[in-house]
Scaffold this motif. Structure first.
Motif, PDB file in Angstrom:
ATOM      1  N   ALA A  74       0.817  -1.221   0.000  1.00 11.46           N
ATOM      2  CA  ALA A  74       0.000   0.000   0.000  1.00 11.46           C
ATOM      3  C   ALA A  74       0.849   1.269   0.000  1.00 11.46           C
ATOM      4  O   ALA A  74       0.417   2.321  -0.473  1.00 11.46           O
ATOM      5  N   LEU A  75       2.065   1.190   0.522  1.00 11.34           N
ATOM      6  CA  LEU A  75       2.928   2.371   0.621  1.00 11.34           C
ATOM      7  C   LEU A  75       3.897   2.489  -0.541  1.00 11.34           C
ATOM      8  O   LEU A  75       4.717   3.410  -0.578  1.00 11.34           O
ATOM      9  N   LYS A  76       3.806   1.580  -1.473  1.00 12.95           N
ATOM     10  CA  LYS A  76       4.816   1.540  -2.530  1.00 12.95           C
ATOM     11  C   LYS A  76       4.919   2.849  -3.327  1.00 12.95           C
ATOM     12  O   LYS A  76       6.038   3.325  -3.571  1.00 12.95           O
ATOM     13  N   PRO A  77       3.777   3.459  -3.732  1.00 10.23           N
ATOM     14  CA  PRO A  77       3.908   4.720  -4.484  1.00 10.23           C
ATOM     15  C   PRO A  77       4.621   5.811  -3.679  1.00 10.23           C
ATOM     16  O   PRO A  77       5.473   6.536  -4.200  1.00 10.23           O
ATOM     17  N   PHE A  78       4.256   5.907  -2.399  1.00 11.97           N
ATOM     18  CA  PHE A  78       4.887   6.909  -1.541  1.00 11.97           C
ATOM     19  C   PHE A  78       6.382   6.624  -1.406  1.00 11.97           C
ATOM     20  O   PHE A  78       7.218   7.516  -1.588  1.00 11.97           O
ATOM     21  N   ALA A  79       6.717   5.376  -1.115  1.00 11.24           N
ATOM     22  CA  ALA A  79       8.125   5.012  -0.934  1.00 11.24           C
ATOM     23  C   ALA A  79       8.907   5.229  -2.227  1.00 11.24           C
ATOM     24  O   ALA A  79      10.083   5.626  -2.205  1.00 11.24           O
ATOM     25  N   ASP A  80       8.238   4.989  -3.356  1.00 13.84           N
ATOM     26  CA  ASP A  80       8.911   5.187  -4.641  1.00 13.84           C
ATOM     27  C   ASP A  80       9.286   6.658  -4.816  1.00 13.84           C
ATOM     28  O   ASP A  80      10.390   6.991  -5.264  1.00 13.84           O
ATOM     29  N   SER A  81       8.352   7.557  -4.436  1.00 13.94           N
ATOM     30  CA  SER A  81       8.642   9.002  -4.517  1.00 13.94           C
ATOM     31  C   SER A  81       9.808   9.365  -3.593  1.00 13.94           C
ATOM     32  O   SER A  81      10.676  10.161  -3.961  1.00 13.94           O
ATOM     33  N   VAL A 107      13.658  -0.105   5.735  1.00 18.53           N
ATOM     34  CA  VAL A 107      12.225  -0.429   5.719  1.00 18.53           C
ATOM     35  C   VAL A 107      11.434   0.841   6.002  1.00 18.53           C
ATOM     36  O   VAL A 107      11.664   1.504   7.023  1.00 18.53           O
ATOM     37  N   ILE A 108      10.519   1.169   5.110  1.00 24.06           N
ATOM     38  CA  ILE A 108       9.652   2.340   5.318  1.00 24.06           C
ATOM     39  C   ILE A 108       8.262   1.829   5.654  1.00 24.06           C
ATOM     40  O   ILE A 108       7.665   1.054   4.888  1.00 24.06           O
ATOM     41  N   ARG A 109       7.742   2.249   6.786  1.00 23.35           N
ATOM     42  CA  ARG A 109       6.417   1.784   7.222  1.00 23.35           C
ATOM     43  C   ARG A 109       5.703   2.900   7.961  1.00 23.35           C
ATOM     44  O   ARG A 109       6.310   3.908   8.339  1.00 23.35           O
ATOM     45  N   VAL A 110       4.406   2.687   8.190  1.00 26.03           N
ATOM     46  CA  VAL A 110       3.605   3.662   8.927  1.00 26.03           C
ATOM     47  C   VAL A 110       3.814   3.441  10.425  1.00 26.03           C
ATOM     48  O   VAL A 110       3.849   2.296  10.897  1.00 26.03           O
ATOM     49  N   HIS A 111       3.958   4.533  11.148  1.00 23.41           N
ATOM     50  CA  HIS A 111       4.112   4.439  12.604  1.00 23.41           C
ATOM     51  C   HIS A 111       2.762   4.128  13.249  1.00 23.41           C
ATOM     52  O   HIS A 111       1.753   4.753  12.915  1.00 23.41           O
ATOM     53  N   VAL A 112       2.769   3.161  14.161  1.00 24.17           N
ATOM     54  CA  VAL A 112       1.547   2.834  14.917  1.00 24.17           C
ATOM     55  C   VAL A 112       1.591   3.637  16.215  1.00 24.17           C
ATOM     56  O   VAL A 112       2.517   3.498  17.010  1.00 24.17           O
ATOM     57  N   TRP A 113       0.584   4.498  16.407  1.00 27.97           N
ATOM     58  CA  TRP A 113       0.582   5.387  17.569  1.00 27.97           C
ATOM     59  C   TRP A 113       0.489   4.594  18.867  1.00 27.97           C
ATOM     60  O   TRP A 113      -0.296   3.672  18.991  1.00 27.97           O
ATOM     61  N   MET A 126       5.758   8.383   9.671  1.00 31.76           N
ATOM     62  CA  MET A 126       6.394   7.245   9.011  1.00 31.76           C
ATOM     63  C   MET A 126       7.654   6.891   9.779  1.00 31.76           C
ATOM     64  O   MET A 126       8.287   7.736  10.414  1.00 31.76           O
ATOM     65  N   VAL A 127       8.025   5.624   9.688  1.00 28.40           N
ATOM     66  CA  VAL A 127       9.230   5.139  10.362  1.00 28.40           C
ATOM     67  C   VAL A 127      10.164   4.542   9.310  1.00 28.40           C
ATOM     68  O   VAL A 127       9.722   3.771   8.458  1.00 28.40           O
ATOM     69  N   ILE A 128      11.414   4.920   9.398  1.00 26.89           N
ATOM     70  CA  ILE A 128      12.448   4.265   8.577  1.00 26.89           C
ATOM     71  C   ILE A 128      13.265   3.408   9.525  1.00 26.89           C
ATOM     72  O   ILE A 128      13.859   3.910  10.486  1.00 26.89           O
ATOM     73  N   THR A 129      13.278   2.104   9.268  1.00 29.57           N
ATOM     74  CA  THR A 129      14.059   1.173  10.084  1.00 29.57           C
ATOM     75  C   THR A 129      15.245   0.694   9.260  1.00 29.57           C
ATOM     76  O   THR A 129      15.069   0.209   8.136  1.00 29.57           O
ATOM     77  N   VAL A 130      16.415   0.856   9.814  1.00 27.83           N
ATOM     78  CA  VAL A 130      17.626   0.385   9.136  1.00 27.83           C
ATOM     79  C   VAL A 130      17.954  -0.991   9.701  1.00 27.83           C
ATOM     80  O   VAL A 130      18.111  -1.150  10.909  1.00 27.83           O
ATOM     81  N   MET A 131      18.042  -1.973   8.808  1.00 35.44           N
ATOM     82  CA  MET A 131      18.299  -3.343   9.262  1.00 35.44           C
ATOM     83  C   MET A 131      19.375  -3.962   8.388  1.00 35.44           C
ATOM     84  O   MET A 131      19.593  -3.550   7.235  1.00 35.44           O
ATOM     85  N   THR A 132      20.019  -4.957   8.942  1.00 32.41           N
ATOM     86  CA  THR A 132      20.899  -5.760   8.103  1.00 32.41           C
ATOM     87  C   THR A 132      20.081  -6.893   7.498  1.00 32.41           C
ATOM     88  O   THR A 132      18.981  -7.207   7.978  1.00 32.41           O
ATOM     89  N   THR A 133      20.604  -7.482   6.452  1.00 29.21           N
ATOM     90  CA  THR A 133      19.880  -8.586   5.814  1.00 29.21           C
ATOM     91  C   THR A 133      19.813  -9.808   6.728  1.00 29.21           C
ATOM     92  O   THR A 133      19.002 -10.708   6.524  1.00 29.21           O
ATOM     93  N   ARG A 142      11.777   8.325  13.049  1.00 35.80           N
ATOM     94  CA  ARG A 142      10.382   8.619  12.767  1.00 35.80           C
ATOM     95  C   ARG A 142      10.232  10.056  12.311  1.00 35.80           C
ATOM     96  O   ARG A 142      10.884  10.950  12.849  1.00 35.80           O
ATOM     97  N   GLY A 143       9.353  10.280  11.330  1.00 33.98           N
ATOM     98  CA  GLY A 143       9.112  11.635  10.859  1.00 33.98           C
ATOM     99  C   GLY A 143       7.738  11.746  10.232  1.00 33.98           C
ATOM    100  O   GLY A 143       7.039  10.736  10.022  1.00 33.98           O
ATOM    101  N   LYS A 144       7.353  12.964   9.901  1.00 36.02           N
ATOM    102  CA  LYS A 144       6.033  13.194   9.298  1.00 36.02           C
ATOM    103  C   LYS A 144       5.958  12.516   7.932  1.00 36.02           C
ATOM    104  O   LYS A 144       6.978  12.323   7.265  1.00 36.02           O
ATOM    105  N   LYS A 145       4.726  12.221   7.509  1.00 35.76           N
ATOM    106  CA  LYS A 145       4.539  11.594   6.201  1.00 35.76           C
ATOM    107  C   LYS A 145       4.626  12.678   5.141  1.00 35.76           C
ATOM    108  O   LYS A 145       3.620  13.247   4.707  1.00 35.76           O
ATOM    109  N   SER A 146       5.836  12.964   4.745  1.00 38.24           N
ATOM    110  CA  SER A 146       6.084  13.949   3.695  1.00 38.24           C
ATOM    111  C   SER A 146       7.243  13.398   2.876  1.00 38.24           C
ATOM    112  O   SER A 146       8.238  12.932   3.436  1.00 38.24           O
ATOM    113  N   VAL A 147       7.115  13.462   1.576  1.00 33.29           N
ATOM    114  CA  VAL A 147       8.155  12.888   0.705  1.00 33.29           C
ATOM    115  C   VAL A 147       9.500  13.552   0.991  1.00 33.29           C
ATOM    116  O   VAL A 147      10.524  12.874   1.114  1.00 33.29           O
TER     117      VAL A 147
END
Lengths: 371, 214
Positions: A74-81, A107-113, A126-133, A142-147
Motif C-alpha cells: 500500500a505504501l509503494k507509491p509513496f516510498a517510490d517518490s 524499511v519504510i512503514r507507517v508508525h503505529v501510535w 512514518m518510520v524508517i528502520t535500518v536493518m541488516t539482511t 520517525r518523521g512526518k509523512k512527507s516525501v
C-alpha cells in the motif's frame, strides 16, 4: 531477544556457582537443566531472526542502485517518490561508496501510535528502520509523512550506515555522527567558542596556529596519552579544579597539593579519575567539520577513500588528496576567520519596527480626540 | 512653534531622559563587570546573555516614560491649550511625536557610548566579537516602537483604551472557555506568536540582546 538470552545465560551461570559444594549427581542434573535452557534460548533467538527475515521477505522491494528499500504494498507509491527524491542526493554525496551498504536494507512503514500519544486528526508518521539482511536492527527514525522529510531521513540514514555501521573505527571517531554537506558560519563560530573555552592546553595551541596541536586535539593518531598529550601543567591543574568534587573524594590532600602547584599530584589524580577524556580538547563536531573539509577538498570519490583502511590522519589525507597539514590549515582558517553580522539585528526586525513606528504615528494623528 | 513645543516638552521629560541615559551608559559596563568572573569564553557569553533582557526592558521603559511625559500636562489641562493653538490638530500631534522621539535619542547615544567603551577597553576573551552598533540600533528601534505604542495610546480617547483592554479581556475569556470545553487550541500562544515573531508589533523585543557574542 538477544539480551534475554544473554541474561538467561548469566543467571543460569550464577545459579551454577553453588554447585561446587554439591555432590556429582546433583551437579550433573543442574548442568543438564542449564543445557536445556540454553538450547531453548537459542531456539527463541533463531526464531526471532527467522521472523525478522520472514518479515523482510514479505515486503515489496524498491532499489536505487545499491540502496534497497522495503515497504508494504500500500505504501509503494509513496516510498517510490521518497527513493526517487533521495537517490540524486545519495549519488552526489556518496557515489561509489554506496556499494558498501549492500548488506543493509531500509524499511519504510507507517508508525503505529502508542496509547499515550495524542496525534492531531489526520496526522501520519512514518518510520524508517535500518536493518541488516541478517535481521539485526541498526536504527529507527520517525518523521512526518512527507516525501521531502522522508527522503532527507533516508539520505541521512544511508550515510549513517556508511559512516558508523560499516566502519566502526570511523564511526567511533565521528561520535556516530553523519558528516554534513556543509558547515554554516554560525557552526564554525560556535566551534571557535568551544575551542577557546576548552580546558586542555592543546586546544589553545591549536587555536593560536599550531597545526600539530590541532592534529593531537582532533585525535587523528591513536595511542597518545591524553593526560600528557592534551595538557600542560597549568591545564592539568585547571582540569583538577573543574573536577574538584570528585578529586577531593579520591584524595583530598593530593587535590590540595595539585592546586598548590604539584604537577605530579595532578597527573596522579587525573589518572585515577580517568576523566581526562571527559574534558576533550574539541567537541565531536570539530571532527565532523574536519571530515567535511576533507571530503570537499577531495571531490569525487572522496567518501570512498575516507572509508579505506588506515589511521584517521591517513584516511583524511587520502580522501582530500592533499597532505593532512593542508586539510588542517583549511579547517583552522575556517575556525579562526568565520564571522557574521550580529544575529540579533536582521533586516526583518528593522523593516517591521520602522513600519510599526510609522503606522502608530499615523494612528495617533487619526485619534477621534483630534478630529 | 515646534521650537516652543520642543523646549516645554524637554522641561517635562528631562529628568526621565537623564536617568535613563545614565542607566543606558552603565548597563554595558555592568554586564561586562559581571561577565569578567567567567572562566572561559562560553561562560562569558552566557553571562552576557543574562543581561540581555535588561536592554529590552530599558528600551520599553524609556518609550513608556517619554510618551507619558509628552501628554501628562495636556491631560491635566484637558487639552484646552492644545485645542486653542492656531495649528491643525494632526500637525500638533506630529510635533509632540517628533519632540519626544528626539529625546529618546539621548539614552540611545548613551548606550552607544557605553558599548563602544566596552569594545575598546573591555578585555574581551579571545575568539569573541563585540557588536556595539547592532545592539544600539536594536535598542533605538525598540525604544521608538515602545514610544510610538504608548504615544498612540496616550493620544487616544478613553473609549479607545477601553476597546484595547476589552479585546485583551475577551482573549483571556475565550482561552478560558476553550479550556473548560476541553478544546485543545491555544489562543494566547497564537496571539503571542503574532506579536513577537517577525514582523509582529513587538518582534524587536524578542530574541537575544548580545553586546558580546561569538
Amino acid at each position: 531477544m538477544y539480551n534475554r538470552v544473554a541474561g538467561a545465560l548469566v543467571v543460569l551461570t550464577c545459579l551454577g556457582i553453588p554447585a561446587a559444594a554439591q555432590d556429582a549427581a546433583v551437579l550433573e542434573r543442574r548442568l543438564d537443566a542449564q543445557a536445556v535452557e540454553a538450547r531453548r534460548a537459542q531456539a527463541h533467538f533463531e526464531a526471532y531472526q527467522d521472523t525478522a527475515r520472514h518479515l523482510l521477505r514479505r515486503l515489496d522491494t524498491l532499489r536505487a542502485g545499491k540502496v534497497v528499500v522495503l515497504t508494504e504494498q500500500a505504501l509503494k507509491p509513496f516510498a517510490d517518490s521518497v527513493v526517487r527524491t533521495a537517490v540524486d542526493s545519495l549519488q552526489r554525496v556518496a557515489g561509489t561508496a554506496l556499494a558498501r551498504i549492500e548488506d543493509h536494507v531500509f524499511v519504510i512503514r507507517v508508525h503505529v501510535w502508542n496509547p499515550w500519544e495524542r496525534p492531531e486528526p489526520g496526522d501520519t508518521d512514518m518510520v524508517i528502520t535500518v536493518m541488516t539482511t541478517a535481521g539485526r536492527t541498526v536504527r529507527e527514525w520517525r518523521g512526518k509523512k512527507s516525501v521531502a522529510m522522508q527522503a532527507d531521513g533516508l539520505v541521512h540514514h544511508v550515510l549513517y550506515v556508511l559512516y558508523s555501521d560499516t566502519d566502526s573505527y570511523l564511526g567511533a571517531w565521528l561520535g556516530r555522527n553523519v558528516v554534513p554537506d556543509t558547515v554554516t558560519r554560525l557552526q564554525w563560530m560556535e566551534l571557535r567558542k568551544a575551542i577557546v573555552s576548552a580546558i586542555p592546553a592543546v586546544s589553545r595551541r591549536c587555536y593560536d596556529g599550531d597545526i600539530r596541536a590541532c592534529a593531537i586535539a582532533l585525535e587523528l593518531t591513536p595511542g597518545s596519552d591524553p593526560i600528557m598529550a592534551w595538557h600542560d601543567p597549568a591545564s592539568r591543574r585547571r582540569a583538577v579544579a573543574v573536577l574538584k568534587q570528585r578529586a577531593r573524594r579520591h584524595d583530598e590532600a593530593g587535590a590540595a597539593r595539585c592546586d598548590a602547584g604539584s604537577d605530579t599530584d595532578c597527573v596522579t589524580l587525573l589518572l585515577r579519575l580517568m576523566e581526562s577524556t571527559a574534558l576533550p580538547p574539541l567537541p565531536t563536531f570539530g571532527r565532523t567539520a574536519l571530515a567535511m573539509v576533507a571530503l570537499k577538498l577531495g571531490g569525487e570519490g572522496a567518501l570512498d577513500r575516507l572509508l579505506s583502511p588506515g589511521t584517521m590522519e591517513q584516511r583524511l589525507a587520502t580522501a582530500a588528496r592533499v597532505p593532512i597539514d593542508s586539510v588542517l590549515r583549511v579547517w583552522h582558517n575556517q575556525v579562526r576567520t568565520s564571522s557574521m553580522p550580529s544575529r540579533d539585528l536582521t533586516g526583518d526586525i528593522v523593516a517591521a519596527s520602522l513600519l510599526w513606528i510609522f503606522v502608530l504615528g499615523f494612528i495617533s494623528t487619526r485619534s477621534s480626540r483630534w478630529r | 512653534m515646534f521650537r516652543e513645543i520642543f523646549v516645554t516638552q524637554w522641561k517635562w521629560t528631562r529628568t526621565v531622559v537623564l536617568i535613563a541615559s545614565v542607566i543606558a551608559f552603565a548597563l554595558p559596563l555592568t554586564a561586562l563587570q559581571a561577565a569578567h568572573s567567567a572562566q572561559n569564553a562560553e561562560t562569558f557569553v552566557w553571562q552576557m546573555e543574562r543581561w540581555g533582557p535588561s536592554y529590552s526592558v530599558l528600551a520599553a521603559a524609556v518609550g513608556l516614560l517619554v510618551a507619558l511625559a509628552a501628554w501628562a500636562n495636556d491631560h491635566r489641562g484637558r487639552h484646552v491649550y492644545a485645542l486653542a493653538l492656531p495649528v491643525s490638530r494632526a500637525r500638533y500631534v506630529m510635533m509632540r511625536l517628533g519632540a519626544g522621539a528626539a529625546f529618546v535619542i539621548v539614552p540611545i547615544l548613551a548606550l552607544l557610548m557605553g558599548s563602544v567603551l566596552v569594545a575598546w577597553f573591555g578585555g574581551i576573551p579571545t575568539g569573541l566579537n563585540v557588536y556595539p552598533v547592532a545592539l544600539t540600533v536594536r535598542f533605538a528601534l525598540a525604544a521608538l516602537v515602545a514610544y510610538a505604542i504608548f504615544f498612540a495610546v496616550s493620544a487616544a480617547t478613553p473609549k479607545t483604551a477601553g476597546v484595547v483592554l476589552g479585546a485583551i479581556a475577551a482573549l483571556l475569556l475565550v482561552q478560558y472557555g476553550l479550556s473548560v470545553a476541553n478544546v485543545r487550541y491555544d489562543v494566547l500562544s497564537r496571539v503571542a506568536d503574532f506579536l513577537f515573531s517577525s514582523p509582529g508589533l513587538l518582534s524587536v523585543f524578542a530574541g537575544r540582546w548580545m553586546l558580546i557574542d561569538v
